[in-house]
Design a protein around this motif. Structure first.
Motif, PDB file in Angstrom:
ATOM      1  N   LEU A 121      63.624  60.474  28.833  1.00  0.00           N
ATOM      2  CA  LEU A 121      61.270  60.689  29.353  1.00  0.00           C
ATOM      3  C   LEU A 121      61.406  59.420  29.738  1.00  0.00           C
ATOM      4  N   ARG A 122      61.080  59.237  31.613  1.00  0.00           N
ATOM      5  CA  ARG A 122      61.110  57.993  31.886  1.00  0.00           C
ATOM      6  C   ARG A 122      59.528  58.386  32.360  1.00  0.00           C
ATOM      7  N   THR A 123      58.701  56.694  32.872  1.00  0.00           N
ATOM      8  CA  THR A 123      57.602  56.938  33.221  1.00  0.00           C
ATOM      9  C   THR A 123      57.833  56.928  34.928  1.00  0.00           C
ATOM     10  N   THR A 124      57.096  57.212  35.269  1.00  0.00           N
ATOM     11  CA  THR A 124      57.297  57.014  36.962  1.00  0.00           C
ATOM     12  C   THR A 124      55.554  56.906  37.451  1.00  0.00           C
ATOM     13  N   ASN A 125      55.435  55.454  38.228  1.00  0.00           N
ATOM     14  CA  ASN A 125      54.585  54.316  38.459  1.00  0.00           C
ATOM     15  C   ASN A 125      54.555  54.304  39.437  1.00  0.00           C
ATOM     16  N   TYR A 126      54.197  54.853  40.888  1.00  0.00           N
ATOM     17  CA  TYR A 126      54.110  54.721  41.767  1.00  0.00           C
ATOM     18  C   TYR A 126      52.453  53.439  43.213  1.00  0.00           C
ATOM     19  N   LEU A 127      53.339  53.157  44.398  1.00  0.00           N
ATOM     20  CA  LEU A 127      52.172  52.029  45.331  1.00  0.00           C
ATOM     21  C   LEU A 127      52.817  52.875  46.144  1.00  0.00           C
ATOM     22  N   SER A 128      51.594  53.260  46.803  1.00  0.00           N
ATOM     23  CA  SER A 128      51.542  54.259  48.609  1.00  0.00           C
ATOM     24  C   SER A 128      51.105  53.396  49.384  1.00  0.00           C
ATOM     25  N   VAL A 129      51.358  52.091  50.572  1.00  0.00           N
ATOM     26  CA  VAL A 129      50.315  51.914  51.658  1.00  0.00           C
ATOM     27  C   VAL A 129      50.615  51.994  53.159  1.00  0.00           C
ATOM     28  N   ALA A 130      50.205  52.656  53.653  1.00  0.00           N
ATOM     29  CA  ALA A 130      50.333  53.313  55.064  1.00  0.00           C
ATOM     30  C   ALA A 130      48.618  52.948  55.852  1.00  0.00           C
ATOM     31  N   TRP A 131      49.298  51.641  56.925  1.00  0.00           N
ATOM     32  CA  TRP A 131      48.927  50.853  57.787  1.00  0.00           C
ATOM     33  C   TRP A 131      48.815  51.145  59.259  1.00  0.00           C
ATOM     34  N   ARG A 132      47.602  51.036  60.296  1.00  0.00           N
ATOM     35  CA  ARG A 132      48.387  51.323  61.391  1.00  0.00           C
ATOM     36  C   ARG A 132      47.999  49.794  61.752  1.00  0.00           C
ATOM     37  N   LEU A 133      49.364  49.176  62.368  1.00  0.00           N
ATOM     38  CA  LEU A 133      48.710  47.780  62.954  1.00  0.00           C
ATOM     39  C   LEU A 133      48.476  47.742  64.059  1.00  0.00           C
ATOM     40  N   LYS A 134      48.416  48.760  65.214  1.00  0.00           N
ATOM     41  CA  LYS A 134      48.395  49.086  66.246  1.00  0.00           C
ATOM     42  C   LYS A 134      47.476  49.845  66.615  1.00  0.00           C
ATOM     43  N   ASP A 135      47.514  50.905  67.987  1.00  0.00           N
ATOM     44  CA  ASP A 135      47.281  51.724  68.771  1.00  0.00           C
ATOM     45  C   ASP A 135      48.956  52.744  68.304  1.00  0.00           C
ATOM     46  N   ARG A 136      49.699  51.761  68.549  1.00  0.00           N
ATOM     47  CA  ARG A 136      51.084  52.896  68.436  1.00  0.00           C
ATOM     48  C   ARG A 136      52.047  52.215  67.165  1.00  0.00           C
ATOM     49  N   VAL A 137      51.667  51.523  66.616  1.00  0.00           N
ATOM     50  CA  VAL A 137      52.522  50.485  65.216  1.00  0.00           C
ATOM     51  C   VAL A 137      51.690  51.046  64.598  1.00  0.00           C
ATOM     52  N   SER A 138      53.025  51.768  63.366  1.00  0.00           N
ATOM     53  CA  SER A 138      52.167  52.134  61.834  1.00  0.00           C
ATOM     54  C   SER A 138      53.062  51.832  60.820  1.00  0.00           C
ATOM     55  N   PHE A 139      52.783  51.014  59.840  1.00  0.00           N
ATOM     56  CA  PHE A 139      53.486  50.729  58.850  1.00  0.00           C
ATOM     57  C   PHE A 139      53.359  51.512  57.735  1.00  0.00           C
ATOM     58  N   GLY A 140      54.537  51.834  56.737  1.00  0.00           N
ATOM     59  CA  GLY A 140      53.932  53.000  55.602  1.00  0.00           C
ATOM     60  C   GLY A 140      55.328  52.533  54.698  1.00  0.00           C
ATOM     61  N   VAL A 141      55.029  51.457  53.452  1.00  0.00           N
ATOM     62  CA  VAL A 141      56.250  51.669  52.843  1.00  0.00           C
ATOM     63  C   VAL A 141      55.562  52.474  51.050  1.00  0.00           C
ATOM     64  N   VAL A 142      56.320  53.165  49.963  1.00  0.00           N
ATOM     65  CA  VAL A 142      56.435  53.836  48.770  1.00  0.00           C
ATOM     66  C   VAL A 142      56.760  53.058  48.126  1.00  0.00           C
ATOM     67  N   GLY A 143      56.714  52.192  46.755  1.00  0.00           N
ATOM     68  CA  GLY A 143      57.334  51.313  45.368  1.00  0.00           C
ATOM     69  C   GLY A 143      57.252  52.430  44.010  1.00  0.00           C
ATOM     70  N   LEU A 146      58.585  51.519  59.614  1.00  0.00           N
ATOM     71  CA  LEU A 146      57.924  51.241  60.544  1.00  0.00           C
ATOM     72  C   LEU A 146      58.163  51.730  61.791  1.00  0.00           C
ATOM     73  N   GLY A 147      56.984  52.481  62.317  1.00  0.00           N
ATOM     74  CA  GLY A 147      57.080  53.677  63.434  1.00  0.00           C
ATOM     75  C   GLY A 147      56.407  52.687  65.042  1.00  0.00           C
ATOM     76  N   PHE A 148      57.086  53.090  65.400  1.00  0.00           N
ATOM     77  CA  PHE A 148      56.357  52.703  67.135  1.00  0.00           C
ATOM     78  C   PHE A 148      56.681  54.041  67.723  1.00  0.00           C
ATOM     79  N   GLU A 149      55.136  54.132  68.889  1.00  0.00           N
ATOM     80  CA  GLU A 149      54.532  55.456  68.996  1.00  0.00           C
ATOM     81  C   GLU A 149      54.991  55.165  70.649  1.00  0.00           C
ATOM     82  N   ILE A 150      56.173  56.072  71.104  1.00  0.00           N
ATOM     83  CA  ILE A 150      56.534  55.917  72.384  1.00  0.00           C
ATOM     84  C   ILE A 150      55.424  57.016  73.243  1.00  0.00           C
TER      85      ILE A 150
END
Length: 84
Positions: free
Chosen positions: A17-39, A59-63
């Motif tokens: 049996l394991r614990t499952t703990n997570y942290l999720s962050v999503a951030w739009r840095l600019k109009d066409r740039v976004s960042f996301g991470v899940v730990g 890291l996503g760059f919208e073309i």
């Protein structure tokens, strides 16, 4: 979470049996740039020294409206990995 693993060489089975703990962050840095991470941090209830760290980020760059260029990073760490 319940975890069951079976290894073939040598034949071994572990049930934990394991614990499952997570942290999720999503951030739009600019109009066409976004960042996301899940730990994730997953520790065994029977032995908190037996843990795993997992991290998925990108890291996503919208073309255009239909096209995005993504850069992804994945990190996995198991402090007590299976033998071999």
């Amino acid at each position: 979470m319940f975890e069951s693993e079976v290894y073939k060489e040598p034949i071994e089975r572990t049930d934990l049996l394991r614990t499952t703990n997570y942290l999720s962050v999503a951030w739009r840095l600019k109009d066409r740039v976004s960042f996301g991470v899940v730990g994730y941090y997953q520790a065994a209830f029977s032995d908190f020294a037996d843990f795993r760290l997992l991290c998925d980020g990108g890291l996503g760059f919208e073309i255009s409206g239909a096209l995005t260029f993504n850069v992804a990073v994945r990190y996995r760490f198991d402090n007590q990995p299976p033998p071999e």
